[in-house]
Scaffold this active site. Structure first.
Site, PDB file in Angstrom:
ATOM      1  N   GLY A  44     -45.656  16.559  -5.980  1.00 53.61           N
ATOM      2  CA  GLY A  44     -44.976  15.758  -4.968  1.00 53.61           C
ATOM      3  C   GLY A  44     -43.742  15.107  -5.560  1.00 53.61           C
ATOM      4  N   GLY A  47     -40.944  13.532  -3.474  1.00 53.28           N
ATOM      5  CA  GLY A  47     -41.333  12.478  -2.539  1.00 53.28           C
ATOM      6  C   GLY A  47     -40.834  11.105  -2.939  1.00 53.28           C
ATOM      7  CG  ASP A  48     -39.772   6.848  -0.793  1.00 56.46           C
ATOM      8  OD1 ASP A  48     -38.555   7.075  -0.921  1.00 56.46           O
ATOM      9  OD2 ASP A  48     -40.235   5.717  -0.584  1.00 56.46           O
ATOM     10  CE1 TYR A 242     -49.461  -5.273  -3.961  1.00 57.75           C
ATOM     11  CE2 TYR A 242     -50.767  -7.189  -4.501  1.00 57.75           C
ATOM     12  CZ  TYR A 242     -49.674  -6.632  -3.896  1.00 57.75           C
ATOM     13  OH  TYR A 242     -48.785  -7.427  -3.242  1.00 57.75           O
ATOM     14  CG  HIS A 303     -53.498  -3.090  -2.414  1.00 58.30           C
ATOM     15  ND1 HIS A 303     -53.650  -2.073  -3.327  1.00 58.30           N
ATOM     16  CD2 HIS A 303     -52.415  -2.751  -1.665  1.00 58.30           C
ATOM     17  CE1 HIS A 303     -52.713  -1.171  -3.142  1.00 58.30           C
ATOM     18  NE2 HIS A 303     -51.953  -1.556  -2.140  1.00 58.30           N
ATOM     19  CE  LYS A 399     -47.569  -1.109   6.704  1.00 58.50           C
ATOM     20  NZ  LYS A 399     -46.668  -1.344   5.549  1.00 58.50           N
ATOM     21  NE  ARG A 404     -41.692  -7.947  -1.152  1.00 56.16           N
ATOM     22  CZ  ARG A 404     -41.455  -8.309  -2.405  1.00 56.16           C
ATOM     23  NH1 ARG A 404     -40.778  -9.451  -2.640  1.00 56.16           N
ATOM     24  NH2 ARG A 404     -41.863  -7.579  -3.417  1.00 56.16           N
ATOM     25  CD  GLN A 435     -45.387  -8.214  -3.541  1.00 56.54           C
ATOM     26  OE1 GLN A 435     -45.200  -7.464  -4.478  1.00 56.54           O
ATOM     27  NE2 GLN A 435     -45.494  -7.760  -2.302  1.00 56.54           N
ATOM     28  CE1 TYR A 441     -48.200 -23.894  -5.099  1.00 56.95           C
ATOM     29  CE2 TYR A 441     -47.337 -21.819  -5.914  1.00 56.95           C
ATOM     30  CZ  TYR A 441     -47.718 -22.630  -4.860  1.00 56.95           C
ATOM     31  OH  TYR A 441     -47.624 -22.167  -3.565  1.00 56.95           O
TER      32      TYR A 441
END
Length: 550
Positions: A44, A47-48, A242, A303, A399, A404, A435, A441
């Site tokens: 692949g 692919g991306d 992840y 994840h 989504k 984010r 992220q 903290y």
């Protein structure tokens, strides 16, 4: 020649087994030496994932000096490309920020083979290319070996090692690693072809597969059974990128290298644990894939459950992959299957933003008009063991949301017999931001300086960007590919782990499908479905705060 068990230069035992005609072959230690002959095949390759993550990760590992001189990466895909076309159109756009000299050196190790994923003759051609590359690699290694002997660069132990003895033929091991960056429907056909035609006979074979690992427990077992027919248990590396993220890697260190946390890490002091994964983007052209799986299979079942297991597990006996996996499995086995009353599913709808219409999920051309696939899911999991009984674990993923964000938010119990009745004393929280802007903290209560008794919430924070050079934080794929090459399985998923992960979500996935449960619509760029607020309230949970200043 009679060979016996002895110590290698890497300090690990090398064992030998007798075969026909008194020929002996080596049962290799798991680690790969830089003096070995190594081939990495990315299926692949056009692919991306391959061009955005895998090739850039390999470039970094190469530049850091982990791969030695006799290695190569072979891209394999259906696209009819030459090596130069692969480099120019697929690799350079994502590597152009790097020095040309380094890139030219890297590209010398890059090859390409076009072929289908179910044709044996194409995989035979791939095998032929690997053999040609390995022959050239052996010439390089043999020249290096002779140079070392001539200049006495080897220690006495190394010179008399059976692999390096001047009187023994120099035959470096040939390792072959296969990375399946492919759609799930061609996993088994590709793995079967690799197993029949492309496995090394003188070194390691390892195959890496990406999620999804099936759509449910049955299809997962079918996938595992199919892989086990052509690859051994120790040769299969199931990747969840992840786990490779820097902050997730720090979870075990944070827990088990700091004595201050262990007395607090239980139901007596912790009120709730929230694991959040929010994305601002919608499916963005991936509707065809996403509509077959949905957010629960795409994020929550893998994840988020992996993060939960790292948070909730007991201290392992050692940091070996087996001991860590055993403790994670104990946690997963103690989690009850998700119930309908403890889950909220949603699906984003279109919205006009800055005068432009943003398509809703069902308006995406690659999604069915009547799709009931959730793009949002929030659920409460219950860990039934002595440490966590009664503590809700809230998992949220979605989504097209308003931010984010990926974080773990651990809320502690309220102060008993609160003395400061004149003020609202918020519960303490430990927040682990995955992220963006990696950080750890504590939210604590402080007195505001002055003559009065005003209290406020303050933060004891540690942000990665202020303490470390952000450029030195490795990408998850850099870590995981290097782990695979080195034979470190601790950051990969075992078959048993995934089996218990599916047992937690499999019943609710089938119930949602059988009852044709309609996901609650929520606007693009919103906080999600309204029903999630009621689920939070039922368990006394507070929504995550946007600490954007960190």
């Amino acid at each position: 020649m009679v060979l016996s068990t002895k110590q290698s230069e890497r300090g690990k035992e090398i064992k030998f087994k007798e075969e026909e005609n008194n020929y002996t072959t080596m049962v290799f230690p798991k680690n790969v030496d830089k003096s070995d002959n190594m081939t990495i095949v990315i299926l692949g390759a056009s692919g991306d994932l391959a061009k955005r993550k895998l090739f850039p990760a390999l470039f970094t590992i190469f530049k850091e000096g982990f791969l030695g001189s006799a290695w190569r990466v072979i891209g394999y895909a259906r696209s009819n490309l030459t090596k130069q076309e692969l480099i120019d159109t697929h690799l350079l756009p994502f590597l152009k920020k790097h020095d040309k000299k380094d890139l030219d050196a890297f590209f010398e190790h890059v090859f390409y083979q076009a072929g289908q994923y179910d044709k044996e003759e194409d995989f035979q051609a791939l095998n032929k290319l690997m053999e040609q590359c390995e022959i050239e690699g052996e010439k390089i290694l043999e020249a290096e070996h002779k140079s070392q002997l001539e200049h006495k660069c080897l220690t006495d132990d190394e010179v008399f090692d059976d692999c390096k003895s001047p009187t023994a033929p120099f035959k470096p091991r040939r390792h072959r690693f296969f990375y399946l960056s492919l759609p799930p429907n061609v996993f088994l056909s590709s793995a079967s072809m690799l197993g029949r035609t492309c496995k090394s006979q003188t070194g390691y074979n390892r195959i890496v597969i990406e999620k999804p690992f099936g759509r449910d427990l049955i299809t997962f077992k079918k996938l595992s059974n199919g892989l086990s027919k052509v690859f051994g248990k120790d040769e299969i590396y199931r990747i969840d990128h992840y786990i490779g993220k820097e902050v997730v890697q720090n979870l075990l260190v944070l827990r088990f290298a700091n004595v201050i946390l262990e007395p607090l890490w239980n139901r007596n002091t912790i009120k709730s644990v929230q694991i959040i994964f929010k994305e601002e983007l919608g499916v963005e052209g991936r509707g065809g894939y996403f509509d077959s799986y949905g957010i629960i299979r795409d994020v929550a079942q893998n994840h988020l459950l992996q993060i939960l297991a790292l948070i909730a597990m007991e201290p392992p006996v050692t940091l070996s992959p087996t001991d860590i996996r055993n403790e994670k499995i104990k946690v997963l086995k103690s989690i009850e299957p998700v119930k309908m009353e403890d889950i909220v599913v949603g699906q984003y709808k279109g919205k006009v933003i800055n005068g432009e219409k943003v398509l809703g999920y069902r308006e995406d051309p690659s999604v069915a008009d009547d799709s009931i696939t959730p793009t949002y899911a929030a659920c409460v999991l219950k860990v039934k063991n002595r440490r966590w009984d009664g503590v809700p674990f809230f998992l949220e993923s979605g989504k097209a949301l308003d931010e984010r964000l990926a974080e773990i938010r651990i809320t502690f119990n309220e102060v008993p017999a609160n003395l400061y009745t004149h003020a609202v004393v918020s519960p303490n929280e430990l927040v682990i931001r995955i992220q963006p802007n990696e950080a750890i903290y504590f939210n604590i209560v402080n007195k505001v300086p002055g003559l009065g008794e005003k209290l406020s919430e303050s933060q004891l924070n540690f942000t990665y960007k202020t303490l470390y050079d952000a450029k030195k934080i490795p990408d998850a794929y850099e870590r995981l590919i290097l782990n695979m090459v080195q034979g470190d399985e601790s950051n990969f998923l075992s078959e048993d782990e995934l089996k218990y992960c599916w047992q937690i979500f499999d019943p609710i996935l089938h119930e949602l499908q059988e009852k044709l449960v309609q996901p609650e619509p929520y606007p693009f760029a919103s906080a999600g479905p309204t029903a999630v607020h009621y689920l939070r309230a039922r368990y006394g949970l507070v929504a995550s705060k946007n600490d954007s200043d960190l």
